[in-house]
Scaffold this motif. Structure first.
Motif, PDB file in Angstrom:
ATOM      1  N   ASP A  27      60.957  61.776 -19.501  1.00  0.00           N
ATOM      2  CA  ASP A  27      60.042  60.495 -19.314  1.00  0.00           C
ATOM      3  C   ASP A  27      59.345  60.366 -17.741  1.00  0.00           C
ATOM      4  O   ASP A  27      58.484  59.906 -17.635  1.00  0.00           O
ATOM      5  CB  ASP A  27      60.912  59.491 -19.840  1.00  0.00           C
ATOM      6  N   LEU A  28      60.251  61.006 -16.790  1.00  0.00           N
ATOM      7  CA  LEU A  28      59.941  60.927 -15.408  1.00  0.00           C
ATOM      8  C   LEU A  28      58.690  61.605 -15.288  1.00  0.00           C
ATOM      9  O   LEU A  28      57.743  61.510 -14.787  1.00  0.00           O
ATOM     10  CB  LEU A  28      61.143  61.163 -14.578  1.00  0.00           C
ATOM     11  N   ALA A  29      58.630  62.880 -15.981  1.00  0.00           N
ATOM     12  CA  ALA A  29      57.569  63.908 -15.808  1.00  0.00           C
ATOM     13  C   ALA A  29      56.216  63.296 -16.567  1.00  0.00           C
ATOM     14  O   ALA A  29      55.176  63.390 -15.986  1.00  0.00           O
ATOM     15  CB  ALA A  29      57.882  65.051 -16.595  1.00  0.00           C
ATOM     16  N   ASP A  30      56.581  62.710 -17.747  1.00  0.00           N
ATOM     17  CA  ASP A  30      55.468  61.796 -18.298  1.00  0.00           C
ATOM     18  C   ASP A  30      54.729  60.908 -17.531  1.00  0.00           C
ATOM     19  O   ASP A  30      53.451  60.659 -17.282  1.00  0.00           O
ATOM     20  CB  ASP A  30      55.694  61.360 -19.756  1.00  0.00           C
ATOM     21  N   ALA A  31      55.598  60.217 -16.740  1.00  0.00           N
ATOM     22  CA  ALA A  31      55.174  59.225 -15.737  1.00  0.00           C
ATOM     23  C   ALA A  31      54.119  59.801 -14.502  1.00  0.00           C
ATOM     24  O   ALA A  31      53.191  59.204 -14.375  1.00  0.00           O
ATOM     25  CB  ALA A  31      56.318  58.329 -15.252  1.00  0.00           C
ATOM     26  N   LEU A  32      54.918  60.913 -14.145  1.00  0.00           N
ATOM     27  CA  LEU A  32      54.002  61.583 -13.185  1.00  0.00           C
ATOM     28  C   LEU A  32      52.764  61.958 -13.332  1.00  0.00           C
ATOM     29  O   LEU A  32      51.727  61.965 -12.747  1.00  0.00           O
ATOM     30  CB  LEU A  32      54.903  62.820 -12.505  1.00  0.00           C
ATOM     31  N   ILE A  33      52.650  62.700 -14.681  1.00  0.00           N
ATOM     32  CA  ILE A  33      51.486  63.010 -15.281  1.00  0.00           C
ATOM     33  C   ILE A  33      50.227  61.976 -15.363  1.00  0.00           C
ATOM     34  O   ILE A  33      49.376  61.964 -15.056  1.00  0.00           O
ATOM     35  CB  ILE A  33      51.542  63.624 -16.727  1.00  0.00           C
ATOM     36  N   GLU A  34      50.989  60.600 -15.931  1.00  0.00           N
ATOM     37  CA  GLU A  34      50.059  59.446 -15.849  1.00  0.00           C
ATOM     38  C   GLU A  34      49.819  59.021 -14.522  1.00  0.00           C
ATOM     39  O   GLU A  34      48.823  58.178 -14.342  1.00  0.00           O
ATOM     40  CB  GLU A  34      50.929  58.369 -16.653  1.00  0.00           C
ATOM     41  N   GLY A  35      50.556  59.316 -13.500  1.00  0.00           N
ATOM     42  CA  GLY A  35      50.361  59.037 -12.197  1.00  0.00           C
ATOM     43  C   GLY A  35      49.296  59.874 -11.592  1.00  0.00           C
ATOM     44  O   GLY A  35      49.235  59.937 -10.172  1.00  0.00           O
ATOM     45  N   ASP A  36      48.516  60.851 -12.346  1.00  0.00           N
ATOM     46  CA  ASP A  36      47.526  61.564 -11.794  1.00  0.00           C
ATOM     47  C   ASP A  36      48.030  62.861 -10.866  1.00  0.00           C
ATOM     48  O   ASP A  36      47.335  63.289 -10.428  1.00  0.00           O
ATOM     49  CB  ASP A  36      46.517  60.867 -10.966  1.00  0.00           C
ATOM     50  N   GLY A  38      49.383  65.546 -12.585  1.00  0.00           N
ATOM     51  CA  GLY A  38      48.826  66.797 -13.222  1.00  0.00           C
ATOM     52  C   GLY A  38      49.997  67.236 -14.151  1.00  0.00           C
ATOM     53  O   GLY A  38      51.080  67.182 -13.388  1.00  0.00           O
ATOM     54  N   ALA A  39      49.946  67.958 -15.237  1.00  0.00           N
ATOM     55  CA  ALA A  39      51.103  68.344 -16.048  1.00  0.00           C
ATOM     56  C   ALA A  39      51.675  69.374 -15.351  1.00  0.00           C
ATOM     57  O   ALA A  39      53.095  69.271 -15.235  1.00  0.00           O
ATOM     58  CB  ALA A  39      50.572  68.868 -17.291  1.00  0.00           C
ATOM     59  N   LYS A  40      51.058  70.484 -14.729  1.00  0.00           N
ATOM     60  CA  LYS A  40      51.898  71.533 -14.371  1.00  0.00           C
ATOM     61  C   LYS A  40      52.779  71.164 -13.097  1.00  0.00           C
ATOM     62  O   LYS A  40      53.790  71.525 -12.997  1.00  0.00           O
ATOM     63  CB  LYS A  40      50.969  72.516 -13.671  1.00  0.00           C
ATOM     64  N   ASN A  41      52.044  70.301 -12.212  1.00  0.00           N
ATOM     65  CA  ASN A  41      52.711  69.901 -10.954  1.00  0.00           C
ATOM     66  C   ASN A  41      53.980  68.942 -11.258  1.00  0.00           C
ATOM     67  O   ASN A  41      54.965  69.093 -10.719  1.00  0.00           O
ATOM     68  CB  ASN A  41      52.035  69.196  -9.972  1.00  0.00           C
ATOM     69  N   ALA A  42      53.693  68.093 -12.393  1.00  0.00           N
ATOM     70  CA  ALA A  42      54.786  67.263 -12.779  1.00  0.00           C
ATOM     71  C   ALA A  42      55.701  67.961 -13.168  1.00  0.00           C
ATOM     72  O   ALA A  42      57.173  67.459 -12.806  1.00  0.00           O
ATOM     73  CB  ALA A  42      54.115  66.326 -13.639  1.00  0.00           C
ATOM     74  N   MET A  43      55.645  68.774 -14.184  1.00  0.00           N
ATOM     75  CA  MET A  43      56.690  69.682 -14.679  1.00  0.00           C
ATOM     76  C   MET A  43      57.533  70.302 -13.605  1.00  0.00           C
ATOM     77  O   MET A  43      58.802  70.403 -13.463  1.00  0.00           O
ATOM     78  CB  MET A  43      56.076  70.577 -15.766  1.00  0.00           C
ATOM     79  N   GLU A  44      56.842  70.970 -12.565  1.00  0.00           N
ATOM     80  CA  GLU A  44      57.705  71.585 -11.701  1.00  0.00           C
ATOM     81  C   GLU A  44      58.482  70.768 -10.685  1.00  0.00           C
ATOM     82  O   GLU A  44      59.500  71.317 -10.356  1.00  0.00           O
ATOM     83  CB  GLU A  44      56.541  72.675 -10.757  1.00  0.00           C
TER      84      GLU A  44
END
Length: 291
Positions: A27-36, A38-44
């Motif tokens: 869920d934190l990764a999803d929030a980071l993606i929503e926070g702009d 980006g998916a790759k950076n959020a997952m890493e």
């Protein structure tokens, strides 16, 4: 309905989870993606955060956020350029139409004059957009800065050339060059910027030429794509973030810093000439994370 800020999304996330498990970090990764970010950076980032939190026995809202700040601070960088007195300085302002580039030129000029750097000239090098020349001339009149301009449709690089010659004749100073940003016609834009770039390199003294990209903070991953295009075309030394006060998310500075290594110079927070300040990494991350 307005989107939640990342800080608010994080607050809600901690309220919804009573332990930091796999679902929490997903869920934190999803929030980071929503926070702009980006998916790759959020997952890493989340993978690294989860690993380090488990190894270091880091628990609880504040401790996890503080550790996330440490990780993010590796990506977000600030920079300050100061024009050298007695030399020919050129700052080429880049950016797509509609991000506030022309107004940012005036804000930067006004701030420098207020800080004691008097010899500033604005170069109306966006000769294609009908209102750009008139807009820059209007700003120049308002803040008391001379604007070098040619007629609509003329060669943009010749305007920079004349502005640099003018600064040279007055014993040095800074040219702030407003440029076109027609990304839909990318090939022409790149060719045009390369030509202006050559003139700027020829006319500016060593180390006195900077390429500054203006981005709209609210456009998220679009701003990252723009940074990629301009950086690939001629290189970007720093960014200015506009609409910084109204952005609900604002993680794009992290994406641009991590993916492209480009630091942030100024942030613009409103419509008036004084609504500009140097970017502060610590303040930015505290606001972004809600610390």
């Amino acid at each position: 309905m307005a989107k939640l800020s990342f800080a608010q999304a994080i607050k809600n996330l901690f309220s919804a989870h009573n332990k930091e498990d796999t679902e929490f970090f997903d869920d934190l990764a999803d929030a980071l993606i929503e926070g702009d970010i980006g998916a790759k950076n959020a997952m890493e980032l989340v993978d690294q955060l989860e690993k380090e939190c488990k190894e270091g026995k880091i628990h609880g809202n504040e401790e996890i956020l503080k550790h996330m700040k440490v990780l993010l601070s590796e990506y977000v960088k600030s920079v300050e350029f100061v024009p050298e007195k007695g030399k020919i300085n050129i700052w080429m302002m880049l950016g797509v139409n509609g991000v506030g580039k022309t107004t940012s030129c005036a804000k930067v000029a006004n701030l420098l004059i207020k800080n004691g750097f008097e010899q500033v000239v604005l170069s109306a090098s966006d000769t294609f957009r009908a209102a750009a020349i008139e807009q820059l001339c209007y700003h120049g009149e308002k803040i008391g800065v001379r604007v070098v301009n040619h007629q609509h449709g003329s060669d943009p690089s010749s305007v920079v050339f004349d502005a640099a010659e003018s600064v040279k004749a007055h014993g040095g100073g800074l040219v702030i060059a407003d440029t076109a940003g027609r990304l839909h016609n990318k090939e022409n834009l790149v060719h045009e910027l390369e030509k202006i770039d050559r003139i700027c390199k020829q006319k500016a003294d060593d180390g006195c030429y900077k390429k500054i990209l203006v981005i709209d903070s609210t456009t998220g991953q679009n701003a990252l794509r723009q940074a990629e295009v301009f950086n690939e075309a001629i290189g970007v030394d720093a960014i200015i973030m506009t609409k910084y006060d109204s952005t609900a998310k604002g993680g794009v500075a992290i994406s641009i810093g991590k993916d492209l290594g480009i630091p942030v110079f100024y942030v613009c927070t409103g419509e008036t000439y004084s609504d500009i300040s140097l970017f502060n990494c610590d303040d930015y991350l505290n606001t972004f994370l809600g610390l």
